[in-house]
Design an enzyme around this catalytic site. Sequence first.
Site, PDB file in Angstrom:
ATOM      1  N   LYS A   1       0.834  -1.203   0.000  1.00  0.00           N
ATOM      2  CA  LYS A   1       0.000   0.000   0.000  1.00  0.00           C
ATOM      3  C   LYS A   1       0.875   1.263   0.000  1.00  0.00           C
ATOM      4  CE  LYS A   1      -2.512  -1.555   3.619  1.00  0.00           C
ATOM      5  NZ  LYS A   1      -2.235  -3.004   3.738  1.00  0.00           N
ATOM      6  N   THR A   2       1.860   1.303   0.865  1.00  0.00           N
ATOM      7  CA  THR A   2       2.764   2.455   0.916  1.00  0.00           C
ATOM      8  C   THR A   2       3.536   2.591  -0.388  1.00  0.00           C
ATOM      9  OG1 THR A   2       3.070   1.985   3.261  1.00  0.00           O
ATOM     10  CG2 THR A   2       4.575   3.577   2.285  1.00  0.00           C
TER      11      THR A   2
ATOM     12  N   ARG B   1       6.291  -8.292   1.490  1.00  0.00           N
ATOM     13  CA  ARG B   1       7.164  -7.886   2.603  1.00  0.00           C
ATOM     14  C   ARG B   1       7.769  -9.117   3.263  1.00  0.00           C
ATOM     15  NH1 ARG B   1       4.131  -4.658   6.887  1.00  0.00           N
ATOM     16  NH2 ARG B   1       4.370  -2.935   5.423  1.00  0.00           N
TER      17      ARG B   1
ATOM     18  N   ASP C   1      -1.215   6.098   6.930  1.00  0.00           N
ATOM     19  CA  ASP C   1      -1.320   4.666   7.183  1.00  0.00           C
ATOM     20  C   ASP C   1      -2.206   4.436   8.411  1.00  0.00           C
ATOM     21  OD1 ASP C   1      -0.837   2.013   6.725  1.00  0.00           O
ATOM     22  OD2 ASP C   1       1.268   2.056   7.318  1.00  0.00           O
TER      23      ASP C   1
ATOM     24  N   THR D   1      -5.892  -1.820   7.249  1.00  0.00           N
ATOM     25  CA  THR D   1      -6.075  -3.263   7.218  1.00  0.00           C
ATOM     26  C   THR D   1      -7.514  -3.611   7.608  1.00  0.00           C
ATOM     27  OG1 THR D   1      -5.271  -3.252   9.479  1.00  0.00           O
ATOM     28  CG2 THR D   1      -3.683  -3.829   7.787  1.00  0.00           C
TER      29      THR D   1
END
Length: 323
Positions: free
Chosen positions: A51-52, A204, A96, A145
């Site tokens: 997302k980032t 990740r 975030d 999330t």
Amino acid sequence: KLENCIRPQKFIDYIGQEDLKDVLEIAIKAARSRKDVLDHLLLYGPPGLGKTTMAMILASEMEVNYQITSAPALERPRDIIGLLVNLKWGDIIFIDEIHRLSRMTEEILYPAMEDYRLDITTGKGSSTRVRSIPLAKFTLVGATTKVGAINSPLRDRFGLVQKLRFYEVNELSKIVLRTAQLLKSPLSEDGAIEIARRSRGTPRIANRLLRRVRDYAEVKLLGEINQDVAAEALQLFQVDPCGLDWTDRRMLSVIIEQFNGGPVGLETIAAATSEDTQTIEEVYEPYLMQIGYLGRTSRGRIATTAAYQHLGFKPPNEQMLLL
Ligand code: ADE
């Protein structure tokens, strides 16, 4: 920082999430040809899916600056005000964990998102004054999330609401091969697939496992990372062939061994694994549900037949599985 050069900088380097990329590419082209800013965008999905990274790519494709922050850092109204007044036309602000904004911060965002206006209230009682300050037109990219935890007034102010999904093994394999190249670490095709299989659909995690495997291969002087090296190293780190770690296995075995397969409440699972309920819900459960090992019912969590088999337990008979 190396971490930042491992992140893809442009759309063409971003592997997977094809549907999302299609939608965003259209939005970018349209905004650019109208010489307008990008619509506010809400990205949701499990942690670690990019997302980032996507927010950074949007800024680079739109050729604008970006600011990255998170809800816990915007506790006081002055934190968000400070950010907003400094934005330039077209800038992207990435928030975030946006489901965790404080009430006051959220209320400042409403007029800011809708009319690019900051409403500041001063004084109390009969001397209350509202002063409006115009802001530069900007784009808010929110990430969460837990999309269900966002109040609808906030959610409704995003022109685009997009979900990120777990990655396929072949996509993760391309991602680790790309990272290995940047790390100048020799990784074979089958080594990449072995790491990808154990990465819970998450880039990740894939990149993190790659680093652990690379350490192992270097220390043991094993040369190229192939399938055997990757499997050996990841077994040492207690990441099983499906990518489950100690906590995943403990969650499932508690449900199976102590509660006959469930249903078991979230609190009970959290206590048995020494994790907090939020981490269980947002980090562990999505993947276990995705691979069909965990079910959620109104009375709690259940372990599926596949979970019994994976952990080497004899599945209960059909009768008991009927809820
Ligand atoms: N690194 C992390 N996520 C990635 C992605 N989706 N594509 C390419 N590299 C990545």
